[in-house]
Design an enzyme around this catalytic site. Structure first.
Site, mmCIF file in Angstrom:
data_model
loop_
_atom_site.group_PDB
_atom_site.id
_atom_site.type_symbol
_atom_site.label_atom_id
_atom_site.label_comp_id
_atom_site.label_asym_id
_atom_site.label_seq_id
_atom_site.Cartn_x
_atom_site.Cartn_y
_atom_site.Cartn_z
ATOM 1 N N PRO A 1 30.172 46.679 38.686
ATOM 2 C CA PRO A 1 28.925 46.036 38.277
ATOM 3 C C PRO A 1 29.085 44.516 38.257
ATOM 4 C CG PRO A 1 29.404 47.913 36.869
ATOM 5 C CD PRO A 1 30.616 47.689 37.724
ATOM 6 N N GLU A 2 28.137 43.819 38.879
ATOM 7 C CA GLU A 2 28.183 42.372 38.949
ATOM 8 C C GLU A 2 27.114 41.780 38.035
ATOM 9 O OE1 GLU A 2 28.323 41.001 42.981
ATOM 10 O OE2 GLU A 2 29.803 42.497 43.579
ATOM 11 N N HIS B 1 33.536 61.261 29.807
ATOM 12 C CA HIS B 1 33.822 59.835 29.987
ATOM 13 C C HIS B 1 33.017 58.937 29.051
ATOM 14 C CE1 HIS B 1 36.241 60.941 33.391
ATOM 15 N NE2 HIS B 1 35.213 61.479 34.006
ATOM 16 N N ARG C 1 36.591 55.287 34.854
ATOM 17 C CA ARG C 1 37.893 54.753 35.262
ATOM 18 C C ARG C 1 38.590 53.952 34.152
ATOM 19 N NH1 ARG C 1 37.463 52.204 41.208
ATOM 20 N NH2 ARG C 1 39.721 52.189 40.887
ATOM 21 N N ARG D 1 38.993 21.934 47.365
ATOM 22 C CA ARG D 1 39.229 23.361 47.575
ATOM 23 C C ARG D 1 39.371 23.672 49.070
ATOM 24 N NH1 ARG D 1 38.126 26.946 43.291
ATOM 25 N NH2 ARG D 1 38.313 25.772 41.352
#
Length: 273
Positions: free
Chosen positions: A2-3, A91, A109, A154
């Site tokens: 999930p972002e 879970h 997980r 960078r």
């Protein structure tokens, strides 16, 4: 994983059920996830009122008068609001009871986290996991000028710089690929070689892509669902992500897949220079 859009969708989903409500109990079904659960979390939260909810990058923040609960969804986690008494499944690791409802964290997980930051430890923004995060991409501090200034030294590829999170936070793998496509920038381009004009396109693309993803409930890949149990559908609009070998929606050239920093990158070699 999930972002930012998925976490913001989660925050907006839980906020009406939590803010101003009294926590009546906490149930922990294991010792922890990525890190141990805070000691005496039930005593810390029971009888306390949720004041507001927030988000910092991919972290969900639940604010109380005496501190902040920090939740991370990890690789596969999601949060739902359920009626009290709904039996837990394999879970389901963390419940916070609020009135006649339960906030439940499901994490197959177990890479997620539930942490506590007490008020006496200072502002939650100074928490070890939050203090080094970059600016929020949907707030005013984020701009092309900011990207340009922060990337002059960078030499890493721009895709990797976006994922690092120390310049701009929350632009994860999916949305970095999509934003770079919309900005017509090759993901392999060294960040310091991108000029201000191209950063104008990229900053705008990041804002638009993230806002659209939030509006559409995020992207549902594998385990993520929203608070109400529904899937997001932004993945239906991908231009590059997970479309290797398929024709570009703009020029029909095959979408290419490469690996950068052990993460898959998808781009159009014709549209992105």
């Amino acid at each position: 994983m999930p972002e930012l859009p998925e976490v913001e969708v989660t925050r907006r989903g839980v906020a009406p059920h939590l803010e101003g409500q009294l926590v009546t109990g906490v149930e922990l079904r294991r010792e922890g996830l990525r890190w141990p659960f805070p000691a005496d979390l039930s005593k810390i939260l029971a009888g306390q009122t949720v004041r507001t909810t927030g988000r910092r990058g991919k972290y969900l923040l639940i604010h109380f008068d005496h501190g902040t609960l920090i939740i991370h969804l990890g690789m596969s986690g999601h949060i739902r609001i359920l009626p009290a008494g709904v039996p837990s499944q394999k879970h389901d690791h963390f419940d916070m009871a609020v009135g006649n409802q339960v906030l439940r964290l499901t994490d197959p997980r177990r890479f997620g986290a539930v942490l506590w930051h007490a008020k006496e430890e200072g502002a939650v923004e100074n928490h070890l996991l939050l203090r080094a995060l970059g600016v929020e991409p949907l707030e005013d501090l984020f701009s092309a000028a900011w990207l340009y200034k922060q990337t002059r030294g960078r030499t890493s590829a721009i895709k990797q710089v976006l994922l690092a999170g120390d310049i701009v936070v929350g632009v994860g793998n999916i949305y970095a690929s999509e934003s770079l496509f919309q900005a017509r920038i090759n993901p392999k381009t060294p960040a310091h070689r991108i000029g201000l004009q191209r950063y104008e396109r990229l900053a705008q693309a990041i804002r638009e892509i993230l806002a659209a993803a939030i509006e559409q409930g995020g992207s549902t890949l594998k385990d993520f669902i929203g608070v109400n149990g529904q899937s997001g559908y932004f993945q239906q609009n991908y231009f590059t992500y997970a479309r290797a070998g398929q024709p570009c929606r703009i020029c029909n050239a095959p979408i290419k897949q490469i690996v950068q920093g052990q993460r898959s990158t998808f781009y159009c070699p014709n549209c992105q220079k």
